[in-house]
Design a protein around this motif. Sequence first.
Motif, short mmCIF file in Angstrom:
data_model
loop_
_atom_site.label_atom_id
_atom_site.label_comp_id
_atom_site.label_asym_id
_atom_site.label_seq_id
_atom_site.Cartn_x
_atom_site.Cartn_y
_atom_site.Cartn_z
N ARG A 21 13.25 2.39 -3.37
CA ARG A 21 14.11 2.52 -4.54
C ARG A 21 14.48 1.16 -5.13
NH1 ARG A 21 16.50 7.42 -5.65
NH2 ARG A 21 16.24 9.07 -4.08
N GLY A 22 14.47 0.13 -4.29
CA GLY A 22 14.83 -1.21 -4.76
C GLY A 22 13.69 -1.98 -5.38
N ILE A 23 12.49 -1.41 -5.37
CA ILE A 23 11.32 -2.08 -5.95
C ILE A 23 11.24 -1.76 -7.44
CG2 ILE A 23 8.80 -2.20 -5.94
CD1 ILE A 23 8.85 -1.64 -2.99
N GLU A 24 11.06 -2.77 -8.24
CA GLU A 24 10.93 -2.56 -9.67
C GLU A 24 9.72 -1.70 -9.98
OE1 GLU A 24 10.69 -5.17 -13.84
OE2 GLU A 24 10.66 -6.18 -11.88
N ARG A 25 9.91 -0.69 -10.80
CA ARG A 25 8.85 0.24 -11.22
C ARG A 25 8.19 0.89 -10.00
NH1 ARG A 25 5.08 -2.14 -15.80
NH2 ARG A 25 4.82 0.09 -16.17
N ALA A 26 9.01 1.36 -9.09
CA ALA A 26 8.52 1.96 -7.85
C ALA A 26 7.61 3.16 -8.10
CB ALA A 26 9.70 2.38 -6.96
N ASN A 27 7.78 3.82 -9.25
CA ASN A 27 6.94 4.97 -9.56
C ASN A 27 5.52 4.59 -9.92
OD1 ASN A 27 7.99 3.77 -12.00
ND2 ASN A 27 7.24 5.54 -13.13
N CYS A 28 5.24 3.29 -10.08
CA CYS A 28 3.91 2.84 -10.48
C CYS A 28 3.05 2.37 -9.32
CB CYS A 28 4.03 1.71 -11.51
SG CYS A 28 4.68 2.26 -13.10
N TYR A 29 3.42 2.76 -8.10
CA TYR A 29 2.61 2.46 -6.92
C TYR A 29 2.11 3.76 -6.32
CZ TYR A 29 4.74 -2.22 -6.99
OH TYR A 29 5.16 -3.48 -7.34
N GLU A 30 0.90 3.73 -5.77
CA GLU A 30 0.31 4.92 -5.16
C GLU A 30 -0.73 4.49 -4.13
OE1 GLU A 30 -1.41 7.04 -8.43
OE2 GLU A 30 -3.01 5.58 -8.75
N ALA A 31 -1.49 5.46 -3.60
CA ALA A 31 -2.64 5.21 -2.74
C ALA A 31 -2.34 4.31 -1.54
CB ALA A 31 -3.77 4.61 -3.57
N PRO A 32 -1.35 4.65 -0.70
CA PRO A 32 -1.04 3.80 0.44
C PRO A 32 -2.18 3.73 1.45
CG PRO A 32 0.09 5.91 0.62
CD PRO A 32 -0.51 5.86 -0.75
N THR A 33 -2.35 2.55 2.03
CA THR A 33 -3.27 2.37 3.15
C THR A 33 -2.70 1.25 4.01
OG1 THR A 33 -5.59 2.12 3.81
CG2 THR A 33 -4.81 0.69 2.03
N THR A 34 -2.98 1.25 5.30
CA THR A 34 -2.43 0.25 6.19
C THR A 34 -3.50 -0.36 7.08
OG1 THR A 34 -1.91 1.80 8.00
CG2 THR A 34 -0.21 1.47 6.31
N THR A 35 -3.19 -1.55 7.57
CA THR A 35 -4.02 -2.19 8.59
C THR A 35 -3.15 -3.10 9.44
OG1 THR A 35 -6.09 -3.38 8.96
CG2 THR A 35 -4.64 -4.24 7.24
N VAL A 36 -3.61 -3.38 10.65
CA VAL A 36 -2.92 -4.32 11.52
C VAL A 36 -3.57 -5.69 11.34
CG1 VAL A 36 -2.30 -4.90 13.90
CG2 VAL A 36 -2.39 -2.49 13.17
N LEU A 37 -2.78 -6.68 11.00
CA LEU A 37 -3.27 -8.03 10.76
C LEU A 37 -3.56 -8.74 12.08
CD1 LEU A 37 -0.76 -8.95 7.92
CD2 LEU A 37 -3.19 -8.36 7.65
N PRO A 38 -4.37 -9.80 12.06
CA PRO A 38 -4.72 -10.50 13.31
C PRO A 38 -3.53 -11.03 14.09
CG PRO A 38 -6.21 -11.17 11.55
CD PRO A 38 -5.13 -10.33 10.91
#
Length: 309
Positions: free
Chosen positions: A225-242
């Motif tokens: 909710r605190g992110i500007e234009r939060a409605n304009c993000y989609e398609a989540p994906t994750t990875t574990v960094l080195p």
Amino acid sequence: MPYLFTHFKEKLTVDGEQVYFALSRDGFNWEQLNGGKPVLESTMSSGGCRDIEITRLKDGSFVILTTDECIVKRFDENYNVDWKNVNRTGSKGLCMWKSKDLVEFSGQRIIPVGRDDFGCLWAPEIIYDDINDEYVIHWGSTVKQDDYSHMSIYYCTTKDFESFSRPKLFFTKQNEILDTHIRKIDGKYHMFYKNADNPGMNMHAVSEDLYGPYLHDEAFEEYMRGIERANCYEAPTTTVLPDGRWCLMLDFFGCEKSEMGYVPFVSEKPGDTGFKRCDGDFSFPYGFKHGGIIEITDEEYERLKMHYN
């Protein structure tokens, strides 16, 4: 620890909606392969691929699944799209390729994992169910019963990507949802997804069982909710960094097409959703659109660079 990012590009031409590869040695700095041209192109059905998913099977081979859709072909003279029509008459199956080495691929197939009353099959992802020793494919679909106005998440299972179970409802809410990404960490299933409205933003939920029930993460919602234009993000994906941190990628589409693409958020460890946006730590040569990331070996990294470059 090298990584492969499979994705598409947001363009005004058909070549954008195909399968692209990008590589990274460290998960932070990415480079395009094949001179920025598609690695795989759809020659069937819609002639386009969106929402690119890749998984490594138990035998070490790979499967790529995509939405069978070419939005460019649906543009009007002002480059607008009737998304209600897409949800009613869109992808009726999923595009699939198989490969043993990420260089040579099987012929394209359209796998009919949907139902006759589905308006579309959108944004497939795959998770291996180690308890039942099978792969679970989940995606978003609208149905005729509610006039194709409400997207929920459906799934089917397979052991070999040759035969598939009948689709079943996986996850739904009163409001429309899409773009599920599920990752198992320390015995718990973390599901990220996009709320279309009320509120329109990405959500996170956790379960001890792949099929739920999932407990809503209030803290993650508050952060979004605190992110500007939060409605304009989609398609989540994750990875574990080195370095052991957890990276959540969200696809930002609230800008000109040439500037669209993934934005990184990083937490201290897998399963920790205390994310912070970290644009300055990452570099992308162009806008990566809706895709997935897998870890690859040094040998695979060198093979991909040699073959595609």
